[in-house]
Design a protein around this motif. Structure first.
Motif, short mmCIF file in Angstrom:
data_model
loop_
_atom_site.label_atom_id
_atom_site.label_comp_id
_atom_site.label_asym_id
_atom_site.label_seq_id
_atom_site.Cartn_x
_atom_site.Cartn_y
_atom_site.Cartn_z
N HIS A 86 0.83 -1.21 0.00
CA HIS A 86 0.00 0.00 0.00
C HIS A 86 0.86 1.26 0.00
O HIS A 86 1.96 1.27 0.56
N THR A 87 0.34 2.31 -0.61
CA THR A 87 0.85 3.65 -0.34
C THR A 87 0.20 4.09 0.96
O THR A 87 -1.02 4.02 1.11
N VAL A 88 1.02 4.50 1.94
CA VAL A 88 0.50 4.84 3.27
C VAL A 88 0.65 6.34 3.51
O VAL A 88 1.74 6.88 3.42
N PHE A 89 -0.48 6.99 3.81
CA PHE A 89 -0.48 8.43 4.09
C PHE A 89 -0.55 8.67 5.59
O PHE A 89 -1.36 8.03 6.30
N LEU A 90 0.27 9.60 6.07
CA LEU A 90 0.31 9.99 7.47
C LEU A 90 0.10 11.50 7.55
O LEU A 90 0.93 12.27 7.07
N PHE A 91 -1.03 11.92 8.10
CA PHE A 91 -1.32 13.34 8.28
C PHE A 91 -1.59 13.59 9.76
O PHE A 91 -2.27 12.79 10.40
N GLY A 92 -1.09 14.70 10.30
CA GLY A 92 -1.42 15.03 11.67
C GLY A 92 -0.31 15.76 12.39
O GLY A 92 0.68 16.17 11.78
N PRO A 93 -0.46 15.94 13.71
CA PRO A 93 0.59 16.59 14.51
C PRO A 93 1.90 15.83 14.38
O PRO A 93 1.91 14.60 14.20
N PRO A 94 3.04 16.53 14.49
CA PRO A 94 4.34 15.88 14.28
C PRO A 94 4.57 14.63 15.11
O PRO A 94 5.11 13.64 14.60
N ALA A 95 4.17 14.62 16.37
CA ALA A 95 4.39 13.45 17.22
C ALA A 95 3.63 12.23 16.69
O ALA A 95 4.15 11.11 16.68
N MET A 96 2.39 12.45 16.24
CA MET A 96 1.59 11.37 15.69
C MET A 96 2.20 10.86 14.40
O MET A 96 2.32 9.65 14.18
N GLU B 78 8.40 -0.58 10.92
CA GLU B 78 8.38 -1.88 11.61
C GLU B 78 7.55 -2.90 10.83
O GLU B 78 7.84 -4.10 10.87
N LEU B 79 6.54 -2.43 10.13
CA LEU B 79 5.68 -3.31 9.34
C LEU B 79 6.28 -3.65 7.97
O LEU B 79 5.69 -4.42 7.22
N GLY B 80 7.42 -3.04 7.66
CA GLY B 80 8.08 -3.35 6.40
C GLY B 80 7.63 -2.54 5.21
O GLY B 80 7.88 -2.91 4.06
N CYS B 81 6.99 -1.39 5.46
CA CYS B 81 6.54 -0.53 4.35
C CYS B 81 7.76 0.13 3.70
O CYS B 81 8.59 0.71 4.40
N PRO B 82 7.89 0.07 2.38
CA PRO B 82 9.00 0.74 1.71
C PRO B 82 8.97 2.24 1.96
O PRO B 82 7.89 2.86 1.89
N PRO B 83 10.10 2.87 2.26
CA PRO B 83 10.12 4.32 2.54
C PRO B 83 9.49 5.16 1.45
O PRO B 83 8.87 6.19 1.73
N ASP B 84 9.65 4.74 0.17
CA ASP B 84 9.11 5.56 -0.91
C ASP B 84 7.60 5.46 -1.02
O ASP B 84 6.98 6.19 -1.80
N LYS B 85 6.98 4.56 -0.23
CA LYS B 85 5.52 4.45 -0.24
C LYS B 85 4.90 5.07 1.00
O LYS B 85 3.69 4.95 1.21
N ILE B 86 5.71 5.73 1.82
CA ILE B 86 5.20 6.42 3.00
C ILE B 86 5.13 7.91 2.69
O ILE B 86 6.14 8.56 2.44
N LYS B 87 3.92 8.47 2.68
CA LYS B 87 3.70 9.88 2.37
C LYS B 87 3.25 10.58 3.66
O LYS B 87 2.27 10.15 4.28
N LYS B 88 3.94 11.64 4.05
CA LYS B 88 3.62 12.26 5.33
C LYS B 88 3.53 13.78 5.23
O LYS B 88 4.21 14.41 4.44
N GLU B 89 2.66 14.34 6.08
CA GLU B 89 2.48 15.80 6.16
C GLU B 89 2.25 16.14 7.62
O GLU B 89 1.31 15.63 8.26
N ASN B 90 3.13 16.98 8.19
CA ASN B 90 2.98 17.40 9.58
C ASN B 90 2.07 18.61 9.68
O ASN B 90 2.21 19.57 8.94
N PHE B 91 1.13 18.56 10.62
CA PHE B 91 0.27 19.70 10.92
C PHE B 91 0.85 20.44 12.11
O PHE B 91 0.97 19.88 13.20
N THR B 92 1.21 21.68 11.91
CA THR B 92 1.78 22.48 12.99
C THR B 92 0.91 23.72 13.19
O THR B 92 0.10 24.08 12.36
N GLY B 93 1.09 24.36 14.33
CA GLY B 93 0.38 25.60 14.58
C GLY B 93 -0.99 25.42 15.22
O GLY B 93 -1.75 26.38 15.33
N TYR B 94 -1.31 24.21 15.65
CA TYR B 94 -2.60 23.99 16.31
C TYR B 94 -2.49 24.19 17.81
O TYR B 94 -3.47 24.27 18.50
#
Length: 236
Positions: A200-210, A220-236
């Motif tokens: 799967h392509t895995v999306f991670l959105f939310g506060p930096p700690a999450m 840990e689950l073995g997801c390839p780094p190039d399939k991990i998409k992330k966006e940190n939400f700051t300023g909340y």
């Protein structure tokens, strides 16, 4: 690109989260699912972070309006949003962001907590509206059932759309027995419902700690780094 938009409607999503809808004064606002914009109450001073903030689009780009959603606080920006009246104008700059869904993504999962759901809504609505043949799995963590933003929409879409499955986990399940799993998003839960998560392509959105915690879990689950998409939400 800056665009002036007219405020039309506010929609409560939870006791703390509210959506705001705006109509662009000229043409349709084009953006990709997962993107965001700078919402500007002080366009003359774009670096004014008290009154100009990044907010994700919480609807697909298929409407005559654009929608953004925020966890409200006592900040000057939140107060400006809460004081909007229909017809008031606000500037949007964007779209921004590279953490976007592409129609070619046949298997996609989201590991999300709280307000991180906002860009996911734009992805889900895009997939359903365009009847894309793909698989979406949403793992969504909140404190209580009352804190689930877009709950009615997620329930309706998961009932009607073959592409979507939604899995809720709550840190306080006492008031919602049978509705959810208690605890936080973990390896066992993901493996149970997405045994092929590495594909799967895995999306991670939310506060930096999450986001950081979920990125570690993905690795840990073995997801390839190039399939991990992330966006940190700051300023909340």
């Amino acid at each position: 690109m800056k665009r002036k938009c007219r405020f039309t409607e506010r929609i409560p999503r939870t006791p703390q989260v509210t959506s705001f809808r705006f109509e662009p004064l000229e043409g349709r606002f084009e953006y990709k699912p997962g993107q965001f914009a700078t919402v500007m109450f002080d366009p003359e001073h774009p670096r004014n972070r008290e009154l100009n903030k990044y907010l994700s689009f919480s609807c697909a780009a298929v409407h005559p309006y654009v929608e953004v959603t925020k966890k409200m606080s006592g900040s000057a920006f939140s107060r400006s949003l809460s004081e909007l009246r229909p017809g008031d104008s606000v500037w949007f700059e964007g779209p921004r962001g590279r953490c976007v869904f592409e129609d070619s993504m046949s298997k996609t999962s989201f590991l999300i907590g709280g307000i991180g759901i906002t860009p996911v809504i734009s992805v889900i609505e895009h997939v359903i509206h365009h009847r894309l043949s793909c698989e979406l799995k949403l793992f969504y963590s909140n404190r209580t059932e009352r804190d689930i933003a877009f709950k009615a929409e997620l329930d309706r879409w998961s009932d009607r759309a073959d592409q979507l499955r939604v899995f809720h986990t709550l840190t306080d399940c006492a008031s919602s027995p049978g509705y959810c799993r208690e605890g936080r998003i973990g390896q066992g839960w993901i493996r149970e419902y997405a045994p092929d998560i590495e594909d799967h392509t895995v999306f991670l959105f939310g506060p930096p700690a999450m986001v950081s915690a979920m990125e570690g879990l993905c690795r840990e689950l073995g997801c390839p780094p190039d399939k991990i998409k992330k966006e940190n939400f700051t300023g909340y």
